[in-house]
Design a protein around this motif. Structure first.
Motif, PDB file in Angstrom:
ATOM      1  N   PHE A   6     -12.070  47.109  63.779  1.00 13.47           N
ATOM      2  CA  PHE A   6     -11.141  48.489  63.834  1.00 13.47           C
ATOM      3  C   PHE A   6     -11.319  48.917  65.074  1.00 13.47           C
ATOM      4  CE2 PHE A   6     -10.358  52.860  62.879  1.00 13.47           C
ATOM      5  CZ  PHE A   6      -9.052  52.730  62.454  1.00 13.47           C
ATOM      6  N   HIS A   8     -10.472  52.010  67.576  1.00  9.26           N
ATOM      7  CA  HIS A   8      -9.973  53.337  67.497  1.00  9.26           C
ATOM      8  C   HIS A   8     -10.555  54.487  68.778  1.00  9.26           C
ATOM      9  CE1 HIS A   8     -13.243  56.179  66.037  1.00  9.26           C
ATOM     10  NE2 HIS A   8     -13.866  54.908  65.464  1.00  9.26           N
ATOM     11  N   GLU A  18      -9.939  55.239  60.116  1.00  8.25           N
ATOM     12  CA  GLU A  18     -11.336  54.446  59.947  1.00  8.25           C
ATOM     13  C   GLU A  18     -11.604  54.516  58.458  1.00  8.25           C
ATOM     14  OE1 GLU A  18     -15.755  54.908  61.145  1.00  8.25           O
ATOM     15  OE2 GLU A  18     -14.411  55.819  62.529  1.00  8.25           O
ATOM     16  N   VAL A  22     -12.077  51.492  55.874  1.00  8.69           N
ATOM     17  CA  VAL A  22     -13.362  51.230  55.060  1.00  8.69           C
ATOM     18  C   VAL A  22     -13.250  51.433  53.822  1.00  8.69           C
ATOM     19  CG1 VAL A  22     -15.766  52.284  54.983  1.00  8.69           C
ATOM     20  CG2 VAL A  22     -14.748  52.055  57.205  1.00  8.69           C
ATOM     21  N   ILE A  32     -16.520  48.672  63.108  1.00  4.45           N
ATOM     22  CA  ILE A  32     -15.729  49.811  63.794  1.00  4.45           C
ATOM     23  C   ILE A  32     -16.174  49.883  65.328  1.00  4.45           C
ATOM     24  CG2 ILE A  32     -15.608  52.275  63.826  1.00  4.45           C
ATOM     25  CD1 ILE A  32     -14.441  50.833  60.920  1.00  4.45           C
ATOM     26  N   HIS A  34     -15.476  52.402  68.645  1.00  2.00           N
ATOM     27  CA  HIS A  34     -14.782  53.508  69.107  1.00  2.00           C
ATOM     28  C   HIS A  34     -14.599  53.170  70.614  1.00  2.00           C
ATOM     29  CE1 HIS A  34     -14.437  57.694  70.641  1.00  2.00           C
ATOM     30  NE2 HIS A  34     -14.629  57.964  69.572  1.00  2.00           N
TER      31      HIS A  34
END
Length: 77
Positions: A6, A8, A18, A22, A32, A34
């Protein structure tokens, strides 16, 4: 099974997505990233086909663009 990724940029839209991702697929099934903080992963995301964030890259290589937050051009600045 490989994890989904993911991507972002940390905006409120991205953080909300997010949390939903999850909750839907489980923290152990998704990495994840970022990209606002880990900028060296931008090229990786683009190579995978990410055009905007938030986006989910599935283990099959499909990119699911979610609730448009920012284009990759905006992220790169």
């Amino acid at each position: 099974m490989a994890k989904s990724i993911f991507y972002h940029a940390g905006c409120p839209v991205c953080i909300s997505a997010e949390h939903d991702i999850v909750n839907l697929i489980g923290a152990t099934n998704v990495e994840i990233v970022h990209i606002g903080e880990d900028r060296n992963r931008i090229a990786e995301a683009e190579k995978a086909g990410v055009k905007s964030v938030p986006a989910l890259l599935t283990p099959n290589g499909n990119v699911l663009h979610l609730n448009f937050g920012a284009s990759m051009a905006d992220v790169k600045g």
